[in-house]
Design a protein around this motif. Structure first.
Motif, PDB file in Angstrom:
ATOM      1  N   LEU A  11       0.833  -1.202   0.000  1.00  0.00           N
ATOM      2  CA  LEU A  11       0.000   0.000   0.000  1.00  0.00           C
ATOM      3  C   LEU A  11       0.872   1.258   0.000  1.00  0.00           C
ATOM      4  CD1 LEU A  11      -2.730  -1.081   2.601  1.00  0.00           C
ATOM      5  CD2 LEU A  11      -2.880  -1.193   0.105  1.00  0.00           C
ATOM      6  N   GLU A  12       1.888   1.283   0.860  1.00  0.00           N
ATOM      7  CA  GLU A  12       2.782   2.440   0.921  1.00  0.00           C
ATOM      8  C   GLU A  12       3.510   2.650  -0.404  1.00  0.00           C
ATOM      9  OE1 GLU A  12       5.490   2.451   4.238  1.00  0.00           O
ATOM     10  OE2 GLU A  12       3.860   2.224   5.676  1.00  0.00           O
ATOM     11  N   LYS A  13       4.022   1.570  -0.970  1.00  0.00           N
ATOM     12  CA  LYS A  13       4.764   1.669  -2.236  1.00  0.00           C
ATOM     13  C   LYS A  13       3.882   2.272  -3.323  1.00  0.00           C
ATOM     14  CE  LYS A  13       6.413  -1.346  -5.801  1.00  0.00           C
ATOM     15  NZ  LYS A  13       6.225  -2.686  -6.253  1.00  0.00           N
ATOM     16  N   ASN A  14       2.628   1.843  -3.385  1.00  0.00           N
ATOM     17  CA  ASN A  14       1.724   2.373  -4.402  1.00  0.00           C
ATOM     18  C   ASN A  14       1.416   3.846  -4.168  1.00  0.00           C
ATOM     19  OD1 ASN A  14       0.276   0.340  -6.477  1.00  0.00           O
ATOM     20  ND2 ASN A  14       1.107  -0.747  -4.715  1.00  0.00           N
ATOM     21  N   LEU A  15       1.240   4.248  -2.931  1.00  0.00           N
ATOM     22  CA  LEU A  15       1.027   5.673  -2.657  1.00  0.00           C
ATOM     23  C   LEU A  15       2.279   6.485  -2.985  1.00  0.00           C
ATOM     24  CD1 LEU A  15      -1.090   5.692   0.621  1.00  0.00           C
ATOM     25  CD2 LEU A  15      -1.803   6.471  -1.639  1.00  0.00           C
ATOM     26  N   LEU A  16       3.439   5.932  -2.680  1.00  0.00           N
ATOM     27  CA  LEU A  16       4.687   6.657  -2.968  1.00  0.00           C
ATOM     28  C   LEU A  16       4.902   6.878  -4.460  1.00  0.00           C
ATOM     29  CD1 LEU A  16       7.112   5.131  -0.327  1.00  0.00           C
ATOM     30  CD2 LEU A  16       6.386   7.531  -0.508  1.00  0.00           C
ATOM     31  N   THR A  17       4.363   5.990  -5.307  1.00  0.00           N
ATOM     32  CA  THR A  17       4.507   6.205  -6.748  1.00  0.00           C
ATOM     33  C   THR A  17       3.753   7.459  -7.197  1.00  0.00           C
ATOM     34  OG1 THR A  17       2.619   4.822  -7.375  1.00  0.00           O
ATOM     35  CG2 THR A  17       4.773   3.735  -7.220  1.00  0.00           C
ATOM     36  N   LEU A  18       2.853   7.944  -6.356  1.00  0.00           N
ATOM     37  CA  LEU A  18       2.072   9.145  -6.683  1.00  0.00           C
ATOM     38  C   LEU A  18       2.605  10.386  -5.959  1.00  0.00           C
ATOM     39  CD1 LEU A  18      -1.403   7.406  -6.559  1.00  0.00           C
ATOM     40  CD2 LEU A  18      -0.066   7.972  -8.586  1.00  0.00           C
ATOM     41  N   CYS A  19       3.823  10.284  -5.404  1.00  0.00           N
ATOM     42  CA  CYS A  19       4.470  11.404  -4.711  1.00  0.00           C
ATOM     43  C   CYS A  19       5.719  11.801  -5.485  1.00  0.00           C
ATOM     44  CB  CYS A  19       4.839  11.004  -3.292  1.00  0.00           C
ATOM     45  SG  CYS A  19       3.441  10.653  -2.233  1.00  0.00           S
ATOM     46  N   PRO A  20       5.803  12.935  -6.094  1.00  0.00           N
ATOM     47  CA  PRO A  20       4.713  13.848  -6.393  1.00  0.00           C
ATOM     48  C   PRO A  20       3.783  13.278  -7.460  1.00  0.00           C
ATOM     49  CG  PRO A  20       6.759  14.633  -7.380  1.00  0.00           C
ATOM     50  CD  PRO A  20       7.074  13.370  -6.640  1.00  0.00           C
ATOM     51  N   PRO A  21       2.618  13.798  -7.598  1.00  0.00           N
ATOM     52  CA  PRO A  21       2.110  15.097  -7.183  1.00  0.00           C
ATOM     53  C   PRO A  21       1.629  15.164  -5.736  1.00  0.00           C
ATOM     54  CG  PRO A  21       0.434  13.989  -8.459  1.00  0.00           C
ATOM     55  CD  PRO A  21       1.643  13.101  -8.459  1.00  0.00           C
ATOM     56  N   LEU A  22       1.414  14.039  -5.057  1.00  0.00           N
ATOM     57  CA  LEU A  22       1.061  14.079  -3.642  1.00  0.00           C
ATOM     58  C   LEU A  22       2.322  14.292  -2.822  1.00  0.00           C
ATOM     59  CD1 LEU A  22      -1.404  11.048  -3.455  1.00  0.00           C
ATOM     60  CD2 LEU A  22      -2.008  13.464  -3.567  1.00  0.00           C
ATOM     61  N   GLN A  23       2.139  14.578  -1.527  1.00  0.00           N
ATOM     62  CA  GLN A  23       3.279  14.718  -0.624  1.00  0.00           C
ATOM     63  C   GLN A  23       3.064  13.817   0.595  1.00  0.00           C
ATOM     64  OE1 GLN A  23       3.603  18.419   1.587  1.00  0.00           O
ATOM     65  NE2 GLN A  23       1.432  18.873   1.258  1.00  0.00           N
ATOM     66  N   VAL A  24       4.159  13.248   1.087  1.00  0.00           N
ATOM     67  CA  VAL A  24       4.098  12.459   2.318  1.00  0.00           C
ATOM     68  C   VAL A  24       4.048  13.435   3.476  1.00  0.00           C
ATOM     69  CG1 VAL A  24       5.288  10.792   3.784  1.00  0.00           C
ATOM     70  CG2 VAL A  24       5.361  10.536   1.297  1.00  0.00           C
ATOM     71  N   ARG A  25       3.024  13.314   4.299  1.00  0.00           N
ATOM     72  CA  ARG A  25       2.883  14.200   5.454  1.00  0.00           C
ATOM     73  C   ARG A  25       3.383  13.513   6.727  1.00  0.00           C
ATOM     74  NH1 ARG A  25      -2.340  17.885   5.426  1.00  0.00           N
ATOM     75  NH2 ARG A  25      -3.455  15.958   5.844  1.00  0.00           N
ATOM     76  N   LYS A  26       3.178  12.202   6.837  1.00  0.00           N
ATOM     77  CA  LYS A  26       3.658  11.455   7.996  1.00  0.00           C
ATOM     78  C   LYS A  26       4.140  10.092   7.532  1.00  0.00           C
ATOM     79  CE  LYS A  26       0.802  13.755  11.353  1.00  0.00           C
ATOM     80  NZ  LYS A  26      -0.219  13.684  12.365  1.00  0.00           N
ATOM     81  N   ASN A  27       5.281   9.689   8.059  1.00  0.00           N
ATOM     82  CA  ASN A  27       5.831   8.374   7.748  1.00  0.00           C
ATOM     83  C   ASN A  27       6.392   7.806   9.046  1.00  0.00           C
ATOM     84  OD1 ASN A  27       6.891   6.085   6.659  1.00  0.00           O
ATOM     85  ND2 ASN A  27       8.198   7.115   5.171  1.00  0.00           N
TER      86      ASN A  27
END
Length: 123
Positions: A11-27
């Motif tokens: 799940l994290e890896k898939n979200l990270l592929t969208l950063c940017p345009p998203l930003q990680v706020r908490k890890n």
């Protein structure tokens, strides 16, 4: 995929592929959170990016909170019955395992959320 550590990593890896345009706020060990990148009002508070999603591991499953499905439920009516079965409430998915089809659908779902944020000028 049934191992909860691997599931969270997926799940994290898939979200990270969208950063940017998203930003990680908490890890952190107990919370992984991503948000949009444009300043906006969230309630009565100005934030650096509108909340998008978070991952919270629990002892028996991994929770995935997905804000676009809460704000735009009509945009996600296409999700499969198997994915809907994981949805508890309006925006929280409880994942205990993900087969190949759900893995693909997960990425399609979060990509669609990014597209919606882009259309609304949130990223």
């Amino acid at each position: 995929m049934e191992d909860l550590i691997q599931l969270r990593a997926f799940l994290e890896k898939n979200l990270l592929t969208l950063c940017p345009p998203l930003q990680v706020r908490k890890n952190e060990a107990r919370l992984f959170e991503v948000a949009g990148t444009k300043e906006t009002m969230q309630g009565k508070q100005l934030v650096s990016g509108l909340y998008f999603a978070s991952i919270i591991p629990k002892p028996k499953d991994v929770r995935f909170y997905f804000f676009p499905i809460y704000t735009n439920p009509e945009e996600f009516e296409w999700i499969s019955p198997a994915m809907k079965k994981c949805l508890k409430g309006k925006s929280c998915f409880h994942f205990k395992k993900l087969d190949y089809e759900l893995q693909n659908e997960f990425f399609k779902m979060i990509s669609h959320g990014v597209m919606l944020y882009g259309e609304k000028g949130l990223i």
